[in-house]
Write an enzyme that holds these catalytic residues in place. Structure first.
Site, PDB file in Angstrom:
ATOM      1  N   CYS A  34       0.301  -3.678   6.994  1.00 17.48           N
ATOM      2  CA  CYS A  34       1.102  -3.856   5.919  1.00 17.48           C
ATOM      3  C   CYS A  34       2.050  -3.201   5.860  1.00 17.48           C
ATOM      4  O   CYS A  34       2.248  -2.078   6.421  1.00 17.48           O
ATOM      5  CB  CYS A  34       1.202  -5.304   4.677  1.00 17.48           C
ATOM      6  SG  CYS A  34       0.895  -3.780   2.946  1.00 17.48           S
ATOM      7  N   MET A  35       3.136  -2.768   5.064  1.00 19.28           N
ATOM      8  CA  MET A  35       4.279  -1.886   5.293  1.00 19.28           C
ATOM      9  C   MET A  35       3.254  -0.411   3.899  1.00 19.28           C
ATOM     10  O   MET A  35       3.816   0.592   4.784  1.00 19.28           O
ATOM     11  CB  MET A  35       5.457  -2.006   4.437  1.00 19.28           C
ATOM     12  CG  MET A  35       6.474  -2.940   5.162  1.00 19.28           C
ATOM     13  SD  MET A  35       6.267  -2.298   6.418  1.00 19.28           S
ATOM     14  CE  MET A  35       7.903  -1.120   6.017  1.00 19.28           C
TER      15      MET A  35
END
Length: 628
Positions: A34-35
Site C-alpha cells: 500500500c502507500m
C-alpha cells in the site's frame, strides 16, 4: 524516531535483507504493498524474524494482522517493493483483476461542466450585478438613463460581454481540464462567435463549405456545448496529428492541420448539434403545449437550467418574439413564464444554501449569485457556482420551479413584454385588461422562491457545498498551504486506530471521518503515486509539499473495490480537481474503518507545520500551513 528510507539508500540491499528476514523468497506466498507498507502472505509465519526486520535501517515497524505480515516502510515503499519483485517475481494478482465501478455518466458530465465554469464565477457574478445596476438605473425602475443613451450602451456591453463571449472563456477552462492547448481551443471558440461568421449564418441564403457541405444557420454566442465539444475534439485531433506528423514539420504543419480539422468539424458537425437539438426540442414542446399546455410549462421550468446550459433556449426566441409582436396575440405563455419560474427558483435555492452553510466563503459566493438571479434573471453564477456542485440543491430548484410552472400552466400565465424574467422585470406580467394575470405571477414568484429556498435548506447539510476554485485560489498556494481534500469531521492523527499513522512516524497531519466519498486535490502539483487498489494517493505540490491521502484503514485489502480513480500516476493536477471517489457505505459494510489519514510525508523539510482546528470541515478549507 527511526529515520525513514532516504534517496541515497540502496533499495536492493534493503529488499534482500527483508526477504531474508521473512524466510527467503520460498516462504512468500504473495506480496502486495500500500502507500506505506509491504504486505506479505507467508507460507509459514513462524519463519519470519520480527526483530531482525524491525532493526533494519529504513524499516519503521513490523505488524502481523489479518493473515498478513506487514513491513512498514513509509514513502519509498514502492521502490523497495520493485526491488523485491526483481528477486522473487511476485505478482499482485489480486489487483490485476480489479474492475472499476461504472461511472454515472450524468454525474461525470455535470462535474465536467461545473469544473469548466467554476473559474469563471467572478466574471459571471460581476456581469450579472452590472446588469442589476443597469436595470435599476434604466427605464425599468428609476429611469435615470434611457436605453438609447451612451451610458446605457456602455454598461450593457459591460454586462453582456462575459455571456456573449462565454464560448471563448469556456474553451480556455475546458482546455485546462482536458490538458490540451488552451490558445488553440480559444481560437476555435472565437471562430464560432466571429462577427462575420455570425452575419453569414444569420442570413436567409443557404451556406455551404467548399460548395459541398451544408452549414447550419445558428448563433453560437453565449452557448456552452459547442465550445466544450470542440475542445474535446481538439484534444483528440491534436494527438492524432502529432502521431502522423514528422518532427521536422511539427512547428508549422501540426498547428495548421489541427486548427483546420477541428475548426471545420466543429462548425459543420459539433456546433450545430445544439441548434438541431433545439429545433427538435421546440417542435416537441410546441406539440406538447398544443395538447397539454398545463403540463408543458412545469416541465419546461424544471429543466430550464439544462436548456439554458446548452443554449437551446434560443430556439424558442423566434416564436416568443413573433407571439409578442403579433397584434392578434401580444403575449407569450410558454418560454417567458417558464423562465420566470426557473430563474426565481434558482435564486431561492442559492439563498437557501447561504442560510444553511457554515462557511463564510460559501455564503460570499451564494449571496451575490442569488441577487444576480433574483433581480436580473442572470442565473449562470447560481447554476455553475452553487447548484451543479450539489445535486440536492439542483433538485430543490427543479422541483420548486416545476411546481411554480404548474401554477403558471394551469392559470395560463402570460408575459406581455420581452425581458429576462426576474423580480425587477415582473411588470412584464401586467396584462392590459386582466388584473389577475399579475396576481398569478406573484403567486408563481412566492411558490418558486420560497419552495426552492426551503427545499435547499432542508435537503443539504451545512458542509455540503464547497466554494468555487478560482485562479486566485491557485496563486495563493505560494503561501505553502494544504486545503482539506475530503469533506467531513476532522480528528487528530493520534486518534486514528492504527499505530503507524497515530504515532506520527510517517509525518504530521490529521485525519477525516468522511461525510462524502470524494477526494479533491488539496493543491496544484503532480500525482506521484496512485495505488493499484486506488485507496491511497501520493501527491507533490508545485511548492514541494509531499502528501499522503490514505482512504480508510487496511482498505488495500479491498483490491480496488468501491474505489474509482479520476487521475493516474504522473498526472498534473490543479487545486480542486477530483482525484478519486469511493463508496462510504460499501466500505463500512465490508468491515473497514473509513477514517482517512492525511499526512505530510516530508515534514522535516519545513521549519513549522501548523495543523488547523478539528471539527466539521468543508472541501478545500485551509487545513495545513507551512514555514520553510
Amino acid at each position: 524516531m527511526k529515520e525513514l528510507i532516504g534517496e541515497d539508500m540502496d533499495y536492493s540491499k534493503i529488499a534482500s535483507k527483508i526477504l531474508a528476514g521473512v524466510g527467503t523468497q520460498d516462504n512468500v506466498g504473495s506480496l502486495t504493498h500500500c502507500m506505506t507498507r509491504l504486505r506479505f502472505v507467508l507460507k509459514d509465519d513462524s519463519k519470519a524474524d520480527d526483530d531482525l526486520i524491525a532493526d533494519l535501517e529504513g524499516v519503521v515497524a513490523v505488524k502481523r494482522q489479518g493473515g498478513q505480515y506487514q513491513v512498514i516502510i513509509g514513502n519509498e515503499v514502492a521502490k523497495v517493493y520493485d526491488e523485491i519483485n526483481k528477486v522473487g517475481a511476485f505478482s499482485d494478482a489480486g489487483n490485476s483483476n480489479v474492475k472499476k465501478e461504472k461511472q454515472n455518466i450524468f454525474s461525470t458530465i455535470i462535474e465536467f461542466i461545473a469544473g469548466c465554469m467554476s473559474p469563471l464565477f467572478p466574471a459571471l457574478i460581476g456581469s450579472g450585478l452590472v446588469k442589476v445596476v443597469l436595470l435599476i438605473l434604466g427605464p425599468s425602475i428609476f429611469k435615470l438613463i434611457t436605453d438609447t443613451s451612451d451610458t446605457y450602451i456602455i454598461l450593457n456591453a459591460l454586462s453582456d460581454a462575459t455571456f456573449y463571449f462565454l464560448p471563448i472563456l469556456v474553451a480556455a477552462t475546458a482546455a485546462q481540464r482536458l490538458k490540451t492547448n488552451m490558445y488553440m481551443a480559444m481560437t476555435i471558440a472565437a471562430f464560432l462567435v466571429y462577427p462575420g461568421l455570425i452575419t453569414l449564418l444569420g442570413g436567409d441564403k443557404a451556406t455551404h463549405l467548399f460548395n459541398v457541405f451544408p452549414v447550419v444557420h445558428a448563433s453560437y454566442a453565449s452557448s456552452l456545448l459547442p465550445a466544450m465539444l470542440s475542445t474535446l475534439l481538439l484534444k483528440h485531433v491534436d494527438i492524432s496529428v502529432d502521431k502522423v506528423t514528422p518532427e521536422w514539420a511539427k512547428n508549422f504543419f501540426k498547428p495548421l492541420a489541427t486548427l483546420f480539422i477541428t475548426g471545420l468539424l466543429a462548425l459543420v458537425i459539433l456546433a450545430p448539434a445544439g441548434a438541431i437539438l433545439g429545433d427538435w426540442l421546440m417542435v416537441a414542446v410546441d406539440t406538447l403545449h398544443t395538447y397539454v399546455p398545463w403540463l408543458t410549462i412545469p416541465l419546461l421550468a424544471a429543466f430550464m437550467p439544462f436548456i439554458v446550459m446548452t443554449g437551446m433556449h434560443w430556439a424558442f426566441l423566434p416564436t416568443t418574439i413573433m407571439a409578442l409582436s403579433n397584434p392578434n396575440i401580444g403575449f407569450d405563455m410558454l418560454l417567458l413564464p417558464a423562465m420566470f419560474a426557473s430563474n426565481i427558483a434558482q435564486a431561492g435555492a442559492v439563498f437557501g444554501v447561504a442560510l444553511k452553510s457554515k462557511s463564510t466563503e460559501v455564503r460570499g459566493m451564494a449571496i451575490p449569485a442569488g441577487i444576480s438571479a433574483l433581480l436580473a434573471g442572470v442565473t449562470e453564477p447560481a447554476l455553475y457556482g452553487v447548484s451543479l456542485k450539489n445535486k440536492k440543491v439542483l433538485y430543490a430548484q427543479m422541483l420548486a420551479g416545476g411546481a411554480a410552472g404548474l401554477i403558471a400552466g394551469i392559470f395560463s400565465l402570460k408575459s406581455f413584454a420581452m425581458a429576462t424574467p426576474s423580480l425587477l422585470s415582473i411588470l412584464q406580467f401586467i396584462a392590459p385588461k386582466d388584473g389577475n394575470n399579475f396576481i398569478i405571477a406573484c403567486i408563481v414568484f412566492v411558490v418558486s422562491f420560497v419552495g426552492s429556498l426551503v427545499g435547499a435548506y432542508f435537503l443539504i447539510k451545512p458542509n455540503t457545498v464547497a466554494a468555487s476554485t478560482s485562479d486566485h485560489d491557485v496563486i495563493s498556494e505560494a503561501e505553502l498551504t494544504v486545503r482539506n481534500p475530503i469533506e467531513g469531521n476532522v480528528i487528530a492523527l493520534s486518534d486514528v486506530e492504527d499505530a503507524t499513522f497515530a504515532s506520527g512516524v510517517l509525518g504530521k497531519g490529521y485525519a477525516v471521518e468522511p461525510s462524502e466519498g470524494v477526494v479533491k486535490a488539496p493543491f496544484s502539483g503532480t500525482v506521484e503515486l496512485m495505488m493499484n487498489s486506488y485507496h491511497a494517493v501520493g501527491l507533490k505540490s508545485d511548492s514541494g509539499i509531499e502528501l499522503l491521502i490514505h482512504v480508510g484503514i487496511d482498505t488495500v485489502e479491498l483490491a480496488g473495490k468501491y474505489f474509482t480513480p479520476k487521475v493516474k500516476q504522473g498526472d498534473q493536477i490543479k487545486l480542486g480537481d477530483t482525484l478519486l471517489t469511493f463508496d462510504i457505505k460499501a466500505i463500512k459494510a465490508a468491515g473497514y474503518p473509513i477514517v482517512t489519514p492525511i499526512i505530510v510525508t516530508n515534514t522535516d523539510d519545513f521549519s513549522e507545520v501548523k495543523i488547523g482546528e478539528l471539527g466539521d470541515k468543508l472541501l478545500l478549507e485551509t487545513m495545513i500551513e507551512f514555514k520553510k
